[in-house]
Design an enzyme around this catalytic site. Structure first.
Site, mmCIF file in Angstrom:
data_model
loop_
_atom_site.group_PDB
_atom_site.id
_atom_site.type_symbol
_atom_site.label_atom_id
_atom_site.label_comp_id
_atom_site.label_asym_id
_atom_site.label_seq_id
_atom_site.Cartn_x
_atom_site.Cartn_y
_atom_site.Cartn_z
ATOM 1 C CG HIS A 243 -28.462 5.695 -10.042
ATOM 2 N ND1 HIS A 243 -29.471 5.303 -9.973
ATOM 3 C CD2 HIS A 243 -28.825 4.620 -8.338
ATOM 4 C CE1 HIS A 243 -30.724 5.316 -9.237
ATOM 5 N NE2 HIS A 243 -29.499 4.918 -7.824
HETATM 6 O O1 RIB Z 1 -28.745 9.113 -7.297
HETATM 7 C C1 RIB Z 1 -27.352 8.296 -7.612
HETATM 8 C C2 RIB Z 1 -26.478 8.254 -7.520
HETATM 9 O O2 RIB Z 1 -25.979 9.334 -6.094
HETATM 10 C C3 RIB Z 1 -25.846 7.450 -7.647
HETATM 11 O O3 RIB Z 1 -24.273 8.164 -9.073
HETATM 12 C C4 RIB Z 1 -24.997 7.547 -6.598
HETATM 13 O O4 RIB Z 1 -23.500 6.229 -5.945
HETATM 14 C C5 RIB Z 1 -24.203 8.411 -5.633
HETATM 15 O O5 RIB Z 1 -23.792 8.695 -5.785
#
Ligand code: RIB
Ligand code: CA
Length: 313
Positions: A243
């Protein structure tokens, strides 16, 4: 083009860690003014410690790391140890950090930095819940117009939720903070699950990290080996979605991404859909567009860039 000056606001988390490494490995593209930790994936004592660990892993102990908010603006903290493990960086054995946190609170650091630098020259890169950013905007409204851009990981539209059926984790943890940030009028680029779920660490990609033959390559491979089990089980996907590195990759090569300038509102009242990012993707309302909401990623290009940059550390 001079490198973009950025503040990374983060809740490490394995994917945050890879994003920080990518930024520190790319001085020609980004200058990391500071790293601010926020409670999210794991509680603040761990996210601040993990941020230090990652900067030391990058062999950049002079990076300035600040501790921020330990709870959302108006709610109890929800964490994600089920995804990231108890430490937040589960997978490989990590040495305790020797570098120290800066004394200043992260919220004050964000305010001071935006006031010190020429308006429109500092980009904020939130990778976790938006508590620190929202608190800074509440405490010092004058800084809002000084922000060049906010490029954040959070939200979802076609992919819907990953922590509830309706909401993505970063927005869900502090929806009131997210509403403040999305309503602030700062130019906003959003990396939602719609695009981060295209950044999957397939076996071949993880093998490429390991083939670097460096401590960084081995750590990133071990983090993704741990981190991917949750998404593989839940989505049957072929690996973990990286992500947060999407935020930094965008700053380095925006052509890897495409999206739409649309209106995005945050649900803060309904318990059923709390934290949902209601993106008017099909422009069926007359609500003012406030975000570049990304929808597609050139995944091979993303991983080629990431692997090439990690090889530098
Ligand atoms: O939903 C994914 C996000 O939530 C990413 O930033 C992961 O590190 C968590 O913080
Ligand atoms: Ca994160």
């Amino acid at each position: 083009m001079p490198p973009r000056k950025i503040i990374i606001d983060t809740d490490p988390g394995q994917d945050d860690a890879v994003a920080i490494l990518l930024a520190l490995a790319s001085p020609e593209d980004v200058t990391v003014l500071g790293v601010t930790a926020v409670a999210g994936n794991v509680p603040l004592p761990l996210t601040q410690k993990n941020a230090l660990i990652v900067c030391e892993l990058a062999n950049m102990p002079d990076t300035k790391v600040y501790a921020g908010c330990d709870a959302p603006l108006a709610r109890k903290l929800v964490t994600a140890e089920h995804v990231h493990g108890k430490t937040g960086l589960d997978g490989p054995q990590m040495d305790a950090p020797t570098m120290q946190l800066q004394a200043e609170h992260a919220v004050d650091y964000i305010i001071d930095t935006l006031r010190e630098h020429e308006a429109g020259t500092v980009t904020l890169c939130p990778l976790g819940p938006l508590t620190n950013i929202a608190k800074a905007f509440q405490k010092a409204p004058d800084i809002v117009e000084k922000v060049q851009e906010i490029v954040l990981m959070g939200g979802a539209y076609f992919e819907v939720g990953n922590i509830t059926p309706a909401a993505e984790f970063n927005i869900y943890v502090d929806p009131e903070a997210a509403k403040i940030v999305f309503d602030a009028g700062v130019p906003l680029v959003v990396m939602p699950l719609d695009v981060t779920h295209q950044a999957l660490t397939t076996r071949a990609r993880v093998d490429a990290f390991r083939a670097l033959g460096t401590k960084v390559g081995d750590m990133v491979a071990a983090w993704t080996d741990f981190f991917e089990r949750f998404d593989k089980e839940k989505y049957g996907s072929e690996g973990a979605p990286l992500h947060d590195p999407c935020v930094i990759a965008y700053l380095i090569d925006p052509t890897l991404f495409s999206g739409r300038q649309v209106n995005v509102e945050i649900e803060t009242r309904s318990e059923l859909t709390l934290g949902m990012t209601v993106a008017d993707w099909w422009r069926v309302t007359d609500r003012k567009p406030n975000a570049m909401f990304m929808g597609t990623l050139n995944a091979d290009g993303f991983f080629a860039l990431l692997t090439e940059r990690l090889a530098r550390l």
